[in-house]
Design a protein around this motif. Structure first.
Motif, short mmCIF file in Angstrom:
data_model
loop_
_atom_site.label_atom_id
_atom_site.label_comp_id
_atom_site.label_asym_id
_atom_site.label_seq_id
_atom_site.Cartn_x
_atom_site.Cartn_y
_atom_site.Cartn_z
N SER C 273 0.82 -1.20 0.00
CA SER C 273 0.00 0.00 0.00
C SER C 273 0.86 1.26 0.00
N ILE C 274 1.84 1.29 0.91
CA ILE C 274 2.69 2.50 1.00
C ILE C 274 3.46 2.70 -0.30
N ALA C 275 4.02 1.60 -0.83
CA ALA C 275 4.80 1.73 -2.07
C ALA C 275 3.91 2.23 -3.20
N SER C 276 2.67 1.71 -3.28
CA SER C 276 1.78 2.14 -4.36
C SER C 276 1.44 3.61 -4.23
N MET C 277 1.16 4.04 -3.01
CA MET C 277 0.81 5.45 -2.82
C MET C 277 1.98 6.35 -3.22
N LEU C 278 3.18 5.95 -2.80
CA LEU C 278 4.35 6.79 -3.10
C LEU C 278 4.59 6.85 -4.60
N LEU C 279 4.63 5.65 -5.23
CA LEU C 279 4.93 5.64 -6.66
C LEU C 279 3.84 6.36 -7.43
N GLY C 280 2.57 6.08 -7.06
CA GLY C 280 1.46 6.68 -7.79
C GLY C 280 1.52 8.18 -7.78
N SER C 281 1.98 8.77 -6.66
CA SER C 281 1.97 10.23 -6.63
C SER C 281 3.24 10.82 -7.23
N PHE C 282 4.39 10.20 -6.98
CA PHE C 282 5.62 10.84 -7.46
C PHE C 282 5.89 10.59 -8.93
N ALA C 283 5.63 9.35 -9.39
CA ALA C 283 5.96 9.04 -10.79
C ALA C 283 5.04 9.75 -11.75
N ALA C 284 3.84 10.13 -11.28
CA ALA C 284 2.89 10.76 -12.20
C ALA C 284 3.28 12.19 -12.53
N ILE C 285 4.14 12.77 -11.71
CA ILE C 285 4.42 14.20 -11.86
C ILE C 285 5.00 14.51 -13.23
N SER C 397 -7.55 1.62 13.88
CA SER C 397 -6.78 0.43 14.23
C SER C 397 -5.35 0.78 14.61
N GLY C 398 -5.05 2.06 14.70
CA GLY C 398 -3.73 2.47 15.13
C GLY C 398 -2.67 2.37 14.05
N LEU C 399 -3.07 2.24 12.78
CA LEU C 399 -2.08 2.19 11.70
C LEU C 399 -1.79 3.63 11.26
N TRP C 400 -1.14 4.39 12.12
CA TRP C 400 -0.91 5.81 11.87
C TRP C 400 -0.04 6.04 10.66
N LEU C 401 0.95 5.15 10.50
CA LEU C 401 1.91 5.33 9.40
C LEU C 401 1.17 5.37 8.07
N LEU C 402 0.27 4.39 7.88
CA LEU C 402 -0.47 4.31 6.62
C LEU C 402 -1.26 5.60 6.39
N ALA C 403 -1.97 6.04 7.42
CA ALA C 403 -2.80 7.23 7.27
C ALA C 403 -1.95 8.45 6.93
N ILE C 404 -0.81 8.57 7.61
CA ILE C 404 0.03 9.76 7.37
C ILE C 404 0.61 9.74 5.97
N VAL C 405 1.13 8.57 5.58
CA VAL C 405 1.67 8.48 4.21
C VAL C 405 0.57 8.78 3.21
#
Lengths: 231, 337, 474
Positions: C273-285, C397-405
């Motif tokens: 999930s994190i990798a997809s979010m990062l790639l999806g936003s940065f590579a599209a630029i 559920s306390g998955l703060w990292l996911l929400a923040i990313v």
């Protein structure tokens, strides 16, 4: 003294492994496909030993009789330059070996951690019922319990068929097709003509040309003269 | 004593070898003489005499031919793949012989009376393509290769319809065992209820064995000799043997599937089943010769059209009709049990 | 006696597909539009049939119909129908208007519906193959065009590999658990001393196979090329229904049979999930082609949706279902706008072609703006609520990292979505586009209305998603 079935098991397995290795290593692609066929044969033999005669025959009919023929066709028709294909081997071998090693390690870990869950025995495929043969038993579950999957797989094949046709079939302009109805409904009158021919007269002298011009039979007379005049 | 001997491994192997020879020797004799009878029959059709020089009525002609072929030189074309070139005819011939293992000659009699006999036959006949394709490729000649491609395409095309014909028969008989299929025809031969499939099978078996009028892979008007154009001597002889053995095999199969195999007609059961089977096989062989003398050769596109656009839909439809009929009238095998 | 009626929508759709295929073949004339209409009619009928199904298990528990399956099927049918309407005009103008196109889409939809109803790993695989095989052909449908053929081939080869991984995973699972039935797997999964390694590897491979179809990182490599090369309606199709089906199957497998071993698969989902979010936003630029941009956007969206799966809770699943609903609507609408980009009879795909669209074609520009805002997650559009629910579930559920990313990458993604709006409104106008057909306008406006007014109908949709999610938690 080993029993006959054990002997054949080791025979088939040994040939299967050897030919599978040969598929990968042979230099000539046609030889590779032929080794593949040999491998299929021995796999069918192993199926037979396991009592799955239906699977053995289907393996032969489908894979050897149809799929491998297709492979062979393609390999024979394509002019694959294997020297060129192998150029990268030196470069990629270390990477490939590394990936292979990792996968092998994982598999090894899996094998070491092997344990059968307690309820699995009861769930495992039950052996063939006593009063029917293997083929019969297979048919009994295939068309009842698994009929939905059977039908979905037929849809998959249908889609494959549609796909092959859609991607390759094209209507060419100017091809002539056989029209059987037209051929059958043609009468003698349309095609044949009986002529009185003078003895010894040549085709040119009579002015009979093929194909005969349809319209204007009146034109025949002057052409006849013309043709005769030439000679 | 006998039982004890045949139950040991050596005894069993000897028994099987004996049975194999008991089937193969007559088949090969039949094959040799079918070439003679073909020429005689063609002669008669064309108002000639046919072979009549070698022996009385030319009866030793097949042996003379064999000796001639054996003494010729085997020519291997330059650039040919030696091993595969020599293997191809062997494959063809061996496969043609292997198939005979499951043919029942009398009630319960076959070298291997296996459960899936009909599938075995189908598998072996679908392997016949390899002999042809390998021969065409290993010859290193474009004519041979083109001929091989055509033959292979033709065989594969007609195998599809044959497969559906087999399904019809299996539906009626309820077994994949050839003996059971013959037994199921005790009262009515399948050529009557499955008449359209019988016709489809008769025509498809001509195409499957690359015989006239579907012999265009080797026809004079097309590519002469097709895939075996480069073969000479006994290598050619093996192809020849394979072709006739295959014809005999298809005739035997047609007899078993549609004419009740070893079943005797009209209650004439005092004559043994083997004789009946032989008679039926000979009838189909004559059919082969008769067709060859009568019909002109098909064109390649006509051949493909017949296979894919006529026979395939027809046989597929007939499978549905047969299954529906048996289901509706509760005549499926095993239903009354 | 077998309960045939359980799969009646699928059976009806498949039979209708075969009938339309026969009709198309026998009619011989140019009949693509007529066949598309017939397929749309079949979709509508199936839609009604799905609404009327009752929860049950059938075909010796290979197949299940419940609220979850129905929700997914309705979404799949709606997505399929919307993109089918888009193909009507495009295919004709591109000269690829053949009747096999809607038929293949129909069979693909049958496969997806089978996946949604899968109660056994085998059913899952068969449905997946039926779906994918149709899409391979569709991607290469414009066979005269090199790009399309390349897209089809690329997708085929990579997807076949993914199918192999999936099958490997399924066979490992079967080998170690002794069953492929979702209902029996939970008992078989936990052995005497916890979960066996082999089974874990099996689950990982199943996730990998499905993640490929979702184009989630690191199985996303095919997405930009295939999206760019395939005919635009096919791209639209690929980014709607065929994303929903693998996702609901992933939900069903991970929450159902493997629900109580969520500790094992949760890290995998988080990383993906994190990798997809990062790639999806940065590579599209850096993208200049709008279809490639949409490809990266869809990678990113799958990352956001996976955020909802990671907690493995009911509210998370509800969030995912809402996310998929809004995503289908936004995608269909955005691709309708992309299809409307034609100049002098040719389809144009560069972002710079949109320059000054607001001055030449204000309705189209405003619709595209709406979709871009919604995709970026700007309230009060539909896309915002999808993101809201999944992030909320993660936080609960306390998955703060996911929400923040997720929130940070949303901000980055805003950049490229809003760049398109800037190009449309503030750049010097490029020549006007060709007049677009009513069908394209219809899809754009319908999806636009949905995206805009979703906030008003929030209650019913959340209710349906909640009912569907509750099924998985028994």
């Amino acid at each position: 003294m080993i029993s006959a079935s054990a002997f054949f098991f080791y025979l088939f397995s040994a040939i299967l492994l050897a030919s599978a290795a040969a598929v990968v290593t042979s230099r000539n692609p046609v030889h590779a496909v032929l080794f593949l066929i040999l491998a299929f044969f021995n796999a069918a033999g192993l199926f037979l030993l396991a009592g799955a005669e239906f699977l053995a025959m289907i393996l032969l009919i489908v894979y050897v009789g149809a799929v491998a023929v297709l492979f062979l066709f393609v390999v024979m028709m394509l002019d694959v330059d294997f020297v060129q294909l192998r150029e990268g081997v030196q470069k990629y071998a270390p990477v490939g070996a590394a990936v292979g090693a990792v996968l092998f390690g994982e598999l090894w870990a899996v094998v070491l951690g092997w344990q059968v869950s307690p309820g699995a025995d009861s769930l495992q495929g039950s052996p063939t019922p006593a009063n029917m043969d293997n083929t019969h038993a297979l048919g009994q579950v295939l068309y009842t319990d698994y009929v939905y999957l059977f039908q979905v797989s037929s849809l998959i094949l249908l889609v494959a068929m549609i796909g092959a046709i859609v991607l390759t079939h094209r209507r060419r302009e100017g091809t002539r097709r056989q029209n059987i109805t037209m051929q059958q409904t043609r009468s003698v009158r349309d095609t044949l003509e009986t002529l009185q021919v003078r003895m010894g007269a040549g085709v040119q002298e009579l002015g009979i040309l093929r194909p005969r011009p349809r319209a204007e039979p009146a034109e025949e007379e002057p052409r006849h003269e013309h043709a005769a005049g030439d000679h | 004593m006998h039982d004890f001997f045949f139950n040991t491994l050596v005894g069993h192997v000897l028994l099987v070898m004996g049975e194999t020879l008991a089937v193969l020797v007559p088949v090969l004799m039949l094959m040799a003489y079918s070439t003679y009878f073909e020429r005689k029959a063609l002669g008669a059709f064309q108002l000639r005499r046919g072979p009549n020089r070698v022996g009385p009525f030319g009866l030793t002609q097949p042996f003379a031919d064999a000796v001639k072929l054996l003494f010729k030189e085997t020519i291997i074309p330059a650039g040919a793949n030696r091993l595969l070139f020599l293997m191809a005819p062997a494959i063809t011939f061996v496969l043609a012989c292997m198939a005979w293992a499951v043919i029942p000659t009398f009630d319960g009699g076959a070298v291997a009376d296996i459960n899936v006999g009909i599938l075995y036959l189908f598998a072996i006949s679908s392997l016949g393509v390899y002999g042809i394709v390998v021969a065409g490729w290993a010859s290193n000649s474009k004519y041979a290769f083109l001929g091989a491609l055509r033959s292979a395409a033709q065989m594969i095309s007609y195998e599809v319809s044959i497969g559906f014909v087999l399904v019809c028969v299996i539906l009626c008989a309820g077994s994949l065992n050839l003996n059971d299929i013959v037994r199921a025809q005790k009262n009515l031969w399948y050529c009557v209820p499955l008449f359209p499939m019988f016709v489809v099978f008769l025509v498809s078996m001509l195409a499957e064995t690359n015989r006239a009028p579907f012999d265009l892979p080797e026809g004079e008007s097309e590519i002469v000799a097709g895939f075996f154009v480069e073969y000479s001597s006994m290598a050619f002889g093996l192809f020849f043997l394979g072709e006739y053995t295959n014809m005999l095999l298809m005739s035997a199969l047609a007899s078993i599937l549609f004419l009740g195999g070893w079943q005797a007609p009209f209650g004439l059961s005092f004559i043994p089943g083997v004789v009946w089977l032989l008679l039926k096989i000979c009838m189909f062989m004559f059919f082969y010769f008769w067709v060859r003398a009568t019909f002109p050769r098909y064109r390649y596109d006509q051949l493909m059209r017949l296979g894919w656009k006529v026979f395939l839909p027809l046989s597929l439809g007939w499978v549905v009709v047969t299954a529906g009929f048996l289901e509706v009238f509760h005549m499926l095998p095993g239903e009354s049990m | 006696m077998m309960n045939w009626a359980a799969a009646s929508p699928e059976i009806f759709l498949a039979v209708a597909g075969m009938a339309i295929l026969l009709f198309g073949v026998l009619l011989k004339k140019e009949n693509a539009a007529l066949c598309t209409m017939l397929v749309l009619g079949a979709f509508a009928a199936t839609f009604v049939m799905v609404m009327q199904t009752v929860p049950q298990t059938a075909y010796s528990s290979l197949f299940v119909t419940d609220a979850f399956a129905s929700y997914a099927k309705l979404l799949i049918l709606a997505g399929g129908a919307l993109t089918m309407v888009l193909s009507l005009d495009y295919n004709e103008r591109q000269g690829i208007g053949r009747f096999e196109f809607p038929v293949l889409m129909l069979f693909s939809t049958v496969g997806m519906m089978t996946m949604a109803s899968a109660a056994n790993l085998m059913t899952l695989y068969m449905g997946l193959e039926l779906m994918s095989l149709s899409i391979y052909v569709l991607a290469a449908f414009a066979r005269e065009e090199l790009r399309s053929a390349e897209a089809g081939l690329k997708y085929f080869v990579l997807s076949a590999l993914a199918s192999g991984l999936l099958l490997y995973g399924i066979s490992l699972t079967y080998g170690f658990a002794g069953t492929m039935d979702f209902a029996k797997l939970p008992d078989a999964v936990t052995g005497v001393d916890g979960v066996s390694t082999g089974l874990m590897v099996g689950i990982a491979f199943v996730i990998a196979g499905l993640a490929f179809k979702l184009s989630a990182v690191p199985f996303h490599m095919w997405t930009p090329d295939v999206y760019e090369g395939a005919p635009t309606p096919v791209t639209a199709f690929m980014s709607t229904a065929p994303k929903v089906a693998p996702f609901v199957v992933l939900l069903r497998v991970l929450i159902g049979p493997f629900g109580h071993v969520s500790v094992q698969w949760q890290p995998i989902i988080e990383v993906v999930s994190i990798a997809s979010m990062l790639l999806g936003s940065f590579a599209a630029i850096g993208q200049t082609n709008i279809k490639r941009l949409m490809a990266y956007s869809s990678i990113g969206h799958m990352g956001y949706a996976l955020v909802g799966l990671a907690p493995g809770t009911e509210s998370g699943v509800r969030g995912v279902l809402i996310y998929l609903l809004t995503y289908v609507a936004m995608s269909a609408g955005a691709f309708a706008c992309v299809i409307a980009m034609r100049r002098q009879g040719k389809s144009v795909e560069r972002i710079s072609d949109l320059a000054g669209l607001a001055k030449t074609d204000l309705p189209l520009a405003s619709l595209l703006t709406l979709f871009m805002f919604s995709m970026a997650g700007v309230p009060p559009f539909a896309g915002f609520f999808g993101k809201l629910y999944v992030f909320l579930a993660a936080v609960q559920s306390g998955l703060w990292l996911l929400a923040i990313v997720g929130i940070l990458t949303s901000v980055v993604a805003c950049y490229y979505y809003i760049r398109i709006i800037k190009v449309m409104f503030f750049d010097a106008p490029a020549p006007a586009f060709d007049t677009r057909s009513a069908s394209v306008s219809f899809v754009a406006i319908a999806s636009g209305m949905f995206t805009l007014l979703f906030v008003l109908a929030l209650g019913p949709f959340t209710g349906a998603a909640e009912a569907a999610a509750r099924v998985l938690f028994g």
